[in-house]
Design a protein around this motif. Sequence first.
Motif, PDB file in Angstrom:
ATOM      1  N   GLY A  98     -14.727 -14.017   7.494  1.00  0.00           N
ATOM      2  CA  GLY A  98     -14.690 -12.820   8.400  1.00  0.00           C
ATOM      3  C   GLY A  98     -14.629 -11.723   7.437  1.00  0.00           C
ATOM      4  N   ALA A  99     -14.023 -10.494   7.676  1.00  0.00           N
ATOM      5  CA  ALA A  99     -13.784  -9.097   7.050  1.00  0.00           C
ATOM      6  C   ALA A  99     -12.536  -9.361   6.345  1.00  0.00           C
ATOM      7  CB  ALA A  99     -13.928  -8.097   7.961  1.00  0.00           C
ATOM      8  N   LEU A 100     -12.367  -9.127   5.007  1.00  0.00           N
ATOM      9  CA  LEU A 100     -11.208  -8.853   4.346  1.00  0.00           C
ATOM     10  C   LEU A 100     -11.014  -7.495   4.042  1.00  0.00           C
ATOM     11  CD1 LEU A 100      -8.609 -10.388   2.897  1.00  0.00           C
ATOM     12  CD2 LEU A 100     -10.200 -10.365   0.649  1.00  0.00           C
ATOM     13  N   ARG A 101      -9.816  -6.964   4.280  1.00  0.00           N
ATOM     14  CA  ARG A 101      -9.379  -5.495   4.335  1.00  0.00           C
ATOM     15  C   ARG A 101      -8.494  -5.398   3.124  1.00  0.00           C
ATOM     16  NH1 ARG A 101     -11.318  -2.529   8.656  1.00  0.00           N
ATOM     17  NH2 ARG A 101      -9.541  -1.194   8.428  1.00  0.00           N
ATOM     18  N   LEU A 102      -8.408  -4.457   2.488  1.00  0.00           N
ATOM     19  CA  LEU A 102      -7.263  -3.864   1.366  1.00  0.00           C
ATOM     20  C   LEU A 102      -6.805  -2.530   1.800  1.00  0.00           C
ATOM     21  CD1 LEU A 102      -5.418  -4.554  -1.285  1.00  0.00           C
ATOM     22  CD2 LEU A 102      -7.415  -3.248  -2.558  1.00  0.00           C
ATOM     23  N   ASN A 103      -5.496  -2.503   2.484  1.00  0.00           N
ATOM     24  CA  ASN A 103      -4.881  -1.390   2.915  1.00  0.00           C
ATOM     25  C   ASN A 103      -3.877  -0.822   2.117  1.00  0.00           C
ATOM     26  OD1 ASN A 103      -6.970  -1.579   5.036  1.00  0.00           O
ATOM     27  ND2 ASN A 103      -5.186  -2.306   6.453  1.00  0.00           N
ATOM     28  N   GLN A 114       2.425   0.913  -1.141  1.00  0.00           N
ATOM     29  CA  GLN A 114       2.551  -0.432  -0.719  1.00  0.00           C
ATOM     30  C   GLN A 114       1.162  -0.669  -0.232  1.00  0.00           C
ATOM     31  OE1 GLN A 114       5.563  -1.394   2.151  1.00  0.00           O
ATOM     32  NE2 GLN A 114       7.202  -1.278   0.843  1.00  0.00           N
ATOM     33  N   SER A 115       0.708  -2.026  -0.867  1.00  0.00           N
ATOM     34  CA  SER A 115      -0.643  -2.564  -0.284  1.00  0.00           C
ATOM     35  C   SER A 115      -0.404  -3.855   0.192  1.00  0.00           C
ATOM     36  CB  SER A 115      -1.824  -2.381  -1.601  1.00  0.00           C
ATOM     37  OG  SER A 115      -1.490  -1.302  -2.297  1.00  0.00           O
ATOM     38  N   ARG A 116      -1.393  -4.129   1.276  1.00  0.00           N
ATOM     39  CA  ARG A 116      -1.553  -5.487   1.656  1.00  0.00           C
ATOM     40  C   ARG A 116      -2.938  -6.151   1.950  1.00  0.00           C
ATOM     41  NH1 ARG A 116      -0.046  -5.848   7.977  1.00  0.00           N
ATOM     42  NH2 ARG A 116      -0.958  -3.778   8.712  1.00  0.00           N
ATOM     43  N   LEU A 117      -3.097  -7.129   2.019  1.00  0.00           N
ATOM     44  CA  LEU A 117      -4.332  -7.865   2.216  1.00  0.00           C
ATOM     45  C   LEU A 117      -4.477  -8.464   3.620  1.00  0.00           C
ATOM     46  CD1 LEU A 117      -5.123  -9.896  -1.235  1.00  0.00           C
ATOM     47  CD2 LEU A 117      -6.390  -7.870  -0.156  1.00  0.00           C
ATOM     48  N   ILE A 118      -5.376  -8.234   4.519  1.00  0.00           N
ATOM     49  CA  ILE A 118      -5.523  -8.595   5.835  1.00  0.00           C
ATOM     50  C   ILE A 118      -6.854  -9.100   5.977  1.00  0.00           C
ATOM     51  CG2 ILE A 118      -5.399  -7.873   8.343  1.00  0.00           C
ATOM     52  CD1 ILE A 118      -3.825  -5.520   7.489  1.00  0.00           C
ATOM     53  N   MET A 119      -6.937 -10.439   6.706  1.00  0.00           N
ATOM     54  CA  MET A 119      -8.240 -10.912   7.068  1.00  0.00           C
ATOM     55  C   MET A 119      -8.281 -11.567   8.513  1.00  0.00           C
ATOM     56  SD  MET A 119     -10.392 -13.504   4.809  1.00  0.00           S
ATOM     57  CE  MET A 119     -12.045 -14.267   5.409  1.00  0.00           C
ATOM     58  N   ARG A 120      -9.202 -11.191   9.310  1.00  0.00           N
ATOM     59  CA  ARG A 120      -9.352 -11.817  10.640  1.00  0.00           C
ATOM     60  C   ARG A 120     -10.601 -12.777  10.723  1.00  0.00           C
ATOM     61  NH1 ARG A 120      -5.791  -9.321  14.030  1.00  0.00           N
ATOM     62  NH2 ARG A 120      -4.940  -7.197  13.069  1.00  0.00           N
TER      63      ARG A 120
END
Length: 235
Positions: A98-103, A114-120
């Motif tokens: 799916g889509a991996l996002r770096l926020n 702060q940063s985090r990796l989110i993937m759905r």
Amino acid sequence: MQKLTQPQLENDSQAKEKPFKYTLRFPINSPNSRTDAIKNISLIESAAALSSKSSPKCLLKKIDVITGEEAEYNVLKINCKLFVFNKTTPSWTERGRGALRLNDTAGSDHGAFQSRLIMRNQGSLRLILNSKLWTQMEIQRANHRNLRITATDLEDYSIKVFLIQASAKDTESLFAAIHHRLVALRSFEKQKDVSQAESQAEAALPQLNCDSCDEDEDGFTQGTKNRSGKGLSFW
């Protein structure tokens, strides 16, 4: 064989050409019934009337989807596959695609973020990766299309090794973005440790007593006068 006469053949041909009809009976007491109780409607006419009727439209209300990323700024978004390393087998298990996002989001400390990796998962939108970037996080390029990182697993909230598989361009962009943020986090953490050490050292120094300093100074002045007075009397 029985021979058919000419009138019988004509009657059969007319019966074949005659359109099929059926009878609709409407109840007399029904409010939708018409004056004529029995109507002969052909099948083609009934289908045309049914198709001409407009089906009722169902209006749905617009619902705002809350993802929890409203206060964050999206830096990078790529399409990739996610694998997790299984220590028992040992092998890589596909977690999803799916889509991996770096926020990025502003931190509580001044000048920190702060940063985090989110993937759905694609289709079901199930959350399969949600991990913050921290100073001890490891990142390594396995090859031009695979990126190996350490992140928090959502199943048991333990640190595991993940493999991100994407195109060569997306892998390079993701590696550069994560590496830049890890360097900034480690530099900020180092400065924070130095400032804390300096503050602790300053707090450990003994505080000088002003009254004792004045007494020592008076004693030193009196002793100097006595020595000077003895010297004058000697001469």
